[in-house]
Design an enzyme around this catalytic site. Structure first.
Site, PDB file in Angstrom:
ATOM      1  N   HIS A 177      10.949   1.883  -1.527  1.00 24.94           N
ATOM      2  CA  HIS A 177       9.745   2.719  -1.362  1.00 24.94           C
ATOM      3  C   HIS A 177       9.866   3.929  -2.300  1.00 24.94           C
ATOM      4  CE1 HIS A 177       6.668   5.280   0.317  1.00 24.94           C
ATOM      5  NE2 HIS A 177       6.205   4.226   0.978  1.00 24.94           N
ATOM      6  N   GLU A 222       2.503  -0.327  -4.523  1.00 29.10           N
ATOM      7  CA  GLU A 222       2.059   0.967  -4.006  1.00 29.10           C
ATOM      8  C   GLU A 222       2.049   1.978  -5.152  1.00 29.10           C
ATOM      9  OE1 GLU A 222       2.758   1.461   0.478  1.00 29.10           O
ATOM     10  OE2 GLU A 222       4.639   1.930  -0.499  1.00 29.10           O
ATOM     11  N   GLY A 259      -0.134   6.345   6.880  1.00 32.39           N
ATOM     12  CA  GLY A 259      -0.841   7.294   7.758  1.00 32.39           C
ATOM     13  C   GLY A 259      -1.786   6.635   8.752  1.00 32.39           C
TER      14      GLY A 259
HETATM   15  P1  PGA Z   1      -0.232   5.768   3.156  1.00 29.27           P
HETATM   16  O1  PGA Z   1       1.280   5.306   2.931  1.00 29.27           O
HETATM   17  O2  PGA Z   1      -0.974   4.603   3.750  1.00 29.27           O
HETATM   18  O3  PGA Z   1      -0.130   6.940   4.086  1.00 29.27           O
HETATM   19  O4  PGA Z   1      -0.771   6.134   1.814  1.00 29.27           O
HETATM   20  C1  PGA Z   1       1.597   4.007   2.505  1.00 29.27           C
HETATM   21  C2  PGA Z   1       3.076   3.864   2.317  1.00 29.27           C
HETATM   22  O5  PGA Z   1       3.728   4.807   1.823  1.00 29.27           O
HETATM   23  O6  PGA Z   1       3.654   2.821   2.633  1.00 29.27           O
END
Ligand code: PGA
Length: 242
Positions: A93, A161, A227
């Site tokens: 991540h 991501e 989130g």
């Molecule tokens: P987010 O985070 O949906 O709050 O943008 C996604 C993640 O970091 O896996």
């Protein structure tokens, strides 16, 4: 597959309330896995509650270490995660790449450890805003994908991501997601010279308003939600809408 990544949030009470609520309001469909990744300290507690409900919710860890069978204070091995009932683990991540200064060698060891224990890795990749603006997204992703050895490609779930989309409320446009997911799949297929199916999920500011459009794309095999996964009502609506 829909993955709830709670990051460093929650408490025993919130974990219990969330799993109770998911059990009541979601009929988990075997064709659409639902994977809960609470903070590691709540994994065992989550497993006990999931078992009480017998609800098909799968469990993932946000952490694994690079070493196995080594004297390492504070370490967490694949074997321990399996012992706690985890089936998945998030690796690479961007928050960990940045804050823990993870190298490709570290990530490669983590992937190897999962393989030995039959844990499914969710391997996160993504470019920063600066890299996107410099038009080097594909080079960056290519380098991140190089960590995956050929024999593991079929086992790994890729989570695309974009760093600039995580927690910012600014998700990537669907045309951009489609282009990048196609690139990721093609890159891995080329590497093993086979057209086998590669799973690529999208993460980065997924919410109630954008989840359907993103999930419905042919190039998207699931969602990694930060989130918007914390609130069980929102998460339930997202899961049930897809
Ligand atoms: P987010 O985070 O949906 O709050 O943008 C996604 C993640 O970091 O896996």
């Amino acid at each position: 597959m829909i993955i709830a990544n709670w990051k460093m949030n929650g408490s025993k009470k919130l974990v219990k309330d969330w799993i109770d609520s998911i059990t009541k309001d979601i009929e988990i469909n075997p064709g659409k896995d639902c994977i809960f990744c609470p903070p590691i300290c709540y994994i065992d507690y989550s497993r006990r509650i999931i078992n009480e409900h017998d609800n098909n919710l799968k469990l993932g860890s946000q952490k694994i270490d690079t070493l196995i069978h080594a004297p390492f204070t504070g370490g967490l091995s694949a074997e321990m995660l399996v012992d706690l009932g985890c089936q998945y683990v998030i690796i690479g991540h961007s928050e960990q790449r940045m804050n823990l200064h993870e190298t490709n060698l570290d990530l490669s060891s983590k992937l190897k450890n999962t393989k030995e224990m039959d844990l499914k890795p969710i391997f996160c990749i993504g470019e920063s805003l600066e890299q996107k603006n410099s038009n080097i997204t594909k080079e960056v992703l290519n380098e991140q994908l190089e960590v995956i050895e050929r024999e593991y490609i079929q086992e790994v779930i890729i989570a695309y991501e974009p760093v600039w989309a995580i927690g910012t409320g600014q998700n990537a446009e669907i045309s951009y997601i489609n282009e990048i997911h196609a690139f990721i799949k093609q890159t891995l297929q080329n590497k093993i010279k086979s057209s086998i199916q590669i799973s690529v999920v999208y993460g980065g500011s997924v919410n109630l308003d954008n989840c359907k459009e993103i999930y419905c794309s042919d190039q998207v095999d699931g969602l990694l939600i930060g989130g918007a996964s914390l609130n069980s009502e929102t998460f339930t609506k997202i899961y049930n809408m897809l």
